[in-house]
Design a protein around this motif. Sequence first.
Motif, short mmCIF file in Angstrom:
data_model
loop_
_atom_site.label_atom_id
_atom_site.label_comp_id
_atom_site.label_asym_id
_atom_site.label_seq_id
_atom_site.Cartn_x
_atom_site.Cartn_y
_atom_site.Cartn_z
N ARG A 154 -29.21 -12.40 -37.10
CA ARG A 154 -29.12 -13.38 -36.01
C ARG A 154 -30.49 -13.61 -35.37
NH1 ARG A 154 -25.15 -10.09 -34.45
NH2 ARG A 154 -26.26 -9.63 -32.53
N ARG A 155 -31.23 -12.55 -35.16
CA ARG A 155 -32.59 -12.69 -34.63
C ARG A 155 -33.46 -11.54 -35.10
NH1 ARG A 155 -35.54 -15.60 -31.08
NH2 ARG A 155 -33.72 -16.82 -30.50
N VAL A 156 -34.68 -11.90 -35.52
CA VAL A 156 -35.67 -10.91 -35.92
C VAL A 156 -36.68 -10.77 -34.78
CG1 VAL A 156 -37.49 -10.36 -37.62
CG2 VAL A 156 -35.41 -11.56 -38.35
N LEU A 157 -37.02 -9.54 -34.44
CA LEU A 157 -38.10 -9.31 -33.47
C LEU A 157 -39.29 -8.72 -34.22
CD1 LEU A 157 -39.30 -8.98 -30.57
CD2 LEU A 157 -38.31 -6.68 -30.58
N VAL A 158 -40.43 -9.38 -34.08
CA VAL A 158 -41.67 -8.87 -34.66
C VAL A 158 -42.51 -8.31 -33.52
CG1 VAL A 158 -43.78 -9.45 -35.92
CG2 VAL A 158 -41.62 -10.54 -36.55
N VAL A 179 -36.63 -16.05 -34.64
CA VAL A 179 -37.57 -14.93 -34.54
C VAL A 179 -38.29 -14.93 -33.20
CG1 VAL A 179 -39.34 -16.24 -35.80
CG2 VAL A 179 -39.56 -13.77 -35.67
N THR A 180 -38.37 -13.74 -32.63
CA THR A 180 -39.15 -13.52 -31.42
C THR A 180 -40.34 -12.65 -31.80
OG1 THR A 180 -37.22 -13.62 -29.97
CG2 THR A 180 -39.14 -12.45 -29.11
N VAL A 181 -41.52 -13.03 -31.29
CA VAL A 181 -42.72 -12.23 -31.53
C VAL A 181 -43.21 -11.71 -30.18
CG1 VAL A 181 -45.13 -12.25 -32.30
CG2 VAL A 181 -43.40 -13.49 -33.60
N ALA A 182 -43.38 -10.40 -30.07
CA ALA A 182 -43.89 -9.80 -28.84
C ALA A 182 -45.29 -9.26 -29.11
CB ALA A 182 -42.97 -8.66 -28.39
N GLU A 183 -46.24 -9.73 -28.32
CA GLU A 183 -47.65 -9.34 -28.52
C GLU A 183 -48.24 -8.86 -27.20
OE1 GLU A 183 -50.05 -8.92 -30.88
OE2 GLU A 183 -51.39 -8.53 -29.20
N ARG A 184 -48.92 -7.75 -27.27
CA ARG A 184 -49.54 -7.14 -26.09
C ARG A 184 -50.68 -8.00 -25.53
NH1 ARG A 184 -52.03 -5.09 -22.74
NH2 ARG A 184 -52.63 -2.98 -22.18
N VAL A 229 -30.00 -1.13 -34.64
CA VAL A 229 -30.74 -1.71 -33.51
C VAL A 229 -30.00 -2.95 -33.01
CG1 VAL A 229 -32.28 -3.20 -34.88
CG2 VAL A 229 -33.05 -2.30 -32.69
N ARG A 230 -29.91 -3.10 -31.69
CA ARG A 230 -29.22 -4.27 -31.16
C ARG A 230 -30.05 -5.03 -30.12
NH1 ARG A 230 -27.20 -3.54 -26.14
NH2 ARG A 230 -26.06 -5.49 -26.37
N ALA A 231 -31.04 -4.39 -29.52
CA ALA A 231 -31.84 -5.08 -28.51
C ALA A 231 -33.17 -4.38 -28.31
CB ALA A 231 -31.08 -5.14 -27.18
N ALA A 232 -34.11 -5.15 -27.75
CA ALA A 232 -35.40 -4.58 -27.37
C ALA A 232 -35.67 -4.91 -25.91
CB ALA A 232 -36.51 -5.15 -28.25
N HIS A 233 -36.21 -3.94 -25.20
CA HIS A 233 -36.54 -4.13 -23.79
C HIS A 233 -38.04 -4.34 -23.67
CE1 HIS A 233 -32.53 -2.79 -22.24
NE2 HIS A 233 -32.48 -2.34 -23.48
N LEU A 234 -38.43 -5.38 -22.94
CA LEU A 234 -39.85 -5.72 -22.82
C LEU A 234 -40.37 -5.30 -21.44
CD1 LEU A 234 -39.95 -9.32 -24.39
CD2 LEU A 234 -39.84 -7.09 -25.52
N SER A 235 -41.70 -5.19 -21.37
CA SER A 235 -42.32 -4.70 -20.13
C SER A 235 -42.15 -5.68 -18.97
CB SER A 235 -43.81 -4.44 -20.38
OG SER A 235 -44.42 -5.60 -20.90
N ASP A 236 -41.83 -6.95 -19.25
CA ASP A 236 -41.61 -7.90 -18.15
C ASP A 236 -40.15 -7.92 -17.71
OD1 ASP A 236 -40.39 -9.15 -20.25
OD2 ASP A 236 -41.61 -10.98 -20.18
N VAL A 239 -34.83 -8.72 -21.97
CA VAL A 239 -34.14 -8.02 -23.04
C VAL A 239 -33.94 -9.02 -24.18
CG1 VAL A 239 -32.05 -6.78 -23.74
CG2 VAL A 239 -32.95 -6.52 -21.41
N VAL A 240 -34.36 -8.64 -25.39
CA VAL A 240 -34.21 -9.52 -26.55
C VAL A 240 -33.17 -8.92 -27.47
CG1 VAL A 240 -35.38 -10.55 -28.56
CG2 VAL A 240 -36.62 -10.28 -26.40
N GLU A 241 -32.09 -9.62 -27.68
CA GLU A 241 -31.08 -9.14 -28.63
C GLU A 241 -31.54 -9.47 -30.04
OE1 GLU A 241 -27.04 -10.15 -27.93
OE2 GLU A 241 -27.16 -9.64 -25.78
N CYS A 242 -31.54 -8.47 -30.89
CA CYS A 242 -32.07 -8.65 -32.25
C CYS A 242 -31.41 -7.64 -33.17
CB CYS A 242 -33.58 -8.47 -32.25
SG CYS A 242 -34.11 -6.95 -31.47
N ASP A 243 -31.20 -8.01 -34.41
CA ASP A 243 -30.63 -7.05 -35.35
C ASP A 243 -31.63 -6.60 -36.41
OD1 ASP A 243 -30.39 -9.69 -36.04
OD2 ASP A 243 -28.30 -9.58 -36.67
#
Lengths: 463, 69
Positions: A154-158, A179-184, A229-236, A239-243
């Motif tokens: 459903r969603r990829v997190l890079v 796809v969601t991309v999280a970059e520092r 894996v079902r979600a990722a929590h970001l520093s801001d 919450v990104v739901e991703c499988d």
Amino acid sequence: MPESELESLKSRGRIVVVGASLAGLRAAETLREKGFKGTLTMIGDEPYEPYDRPPLSKQVLLGMARAEDTALPRRRDIEAEWRLGVPASGLDMAGRRVKLADGDEVPYDRLLIATGVRARPWPNEAEGELDGVFVLRTRADGAGLARRLEAGPRRVLVIGAGFTGSEIASACRERGLEVTVAERADAPLVGALGGVVGAVAAEMHREHGVDLRTGVMVTRLEGDAGGRVRAAHLSDGAVVECDVVVVCLGAQRNTEWLAGSGLGAGPRGIACDAGCRAFGITGIVTDDIYVAGDVARSPHPLFGYQFLSLEHWGNAVSQAETAAHNMLSDSAGRRPHIWVPAFWSSQFGVNIKSVGVPTMGTEIMITQGSPAERRFAGVYGYQGRIIGAVTFDNARWLDFYQRQIEATAPFPPEFSNVDRRPEGGRPVPADFPDPSVPTHGPTVTLSGYSPADRRMTFTPARN
Amino acid sequence: MLRLVVDLNRCQGYAQCAFLAPDVFAMHGDEGLLYDPQAEAAQRERVAQAAAACPVQAILVEDAEASDA
């Protein structure tokens, strides 16, 4: 006249290559080509014969090739004894023996170390083991990730928008995956190419439908009851739901097996001289141990003789050829590894290429084309000279810029009549992030002058 | 079966290979190149032509049946 040591090495010596990937294979071929008739042993921790990694983040993820079908073509027969699937675990420099993890020992007269790098894992081990969390470095990684993308997540997190992360995001979008991309950092590719080019990369992500989040860190990966894996929590706070999660945080050098050996090896790689001979921690260069590929760091005359670490395909090939040549040469016949760094990436339909060391650049000037059209060339300046160049869909100009770098041509460049575009014509700050704040690692790293440096040090040159 | 690798530092996107062996080489965007690193033996002739025609000689091919592995 008695046979020289070199002649006896060539006719019946024992050469051991640790690391059975691109650099190891090309070195072995070069040794045979140059007339080495002794025994050649190839040691590799993966169970496969040498394969090519760049397709793993491109053709393989697009479903155009299988990860299993990436074995490298040979230039010639190498008549080697293969020890695959068993990592080297130690080195006895005085006894000239490589220790293997299965307890065996392999004696050598000349040793080439080409153990490369591995993907930096997700720092939280339990989270990293959740089903659906990947890194991408090996054939097995590529096969696993391709299979999961094929299943239609459903969603990829890079996590991390360096070259690998950006290529994965590009492949996902091409397959129609969210796809969601999280970059520092503030943009993709800034570690390698700086903020000016990074801003162009960010636009490319967004134009192609990537949910790009910059200036954020992933603080936690969350699994469901089944360990997926079902979600990722970001520093801001988001919450990104991703499988599927792909961790693209750069690479770590495979040098742990050399701890205590006396070689100048550490997290930055193995220090060697320009002739690929490894340094001991004494600062004395060895006669019988050579280094090539991603794990090497060696001084380069074009770039202030600082030790350079290059995670580049072309460097692995060139350095392996030089190391092999020097292994079979006397001191007058050795040659330096003076390959000019170069790399490519293909993402969002754009061919990105670079030469030189952009990360040394303090300024960048767009010399041809237009970033808005995603077709341009830019040059990086450092202390009044051209130190690097980047092209987006403008590869045929790269040789020209390489010659400028080799000739230490002045910056800003004087060829003002090559192209005239509104964006070009004047240098602006290249905007590299403060290297003391690590994000995904750049693929070109300057690592000082000390051959015995065992620490991870960052040297902020600007900002 | 053929194994191949393209030196993409060298490749300048002339697309000769994509014309001569379109089942193995494909342009991706204006100058990017994607290729199948393992091609069928039936492609042998076309791949050989593509490798020979490459203006920057960036294509390395090995006929894997004939190699020592």
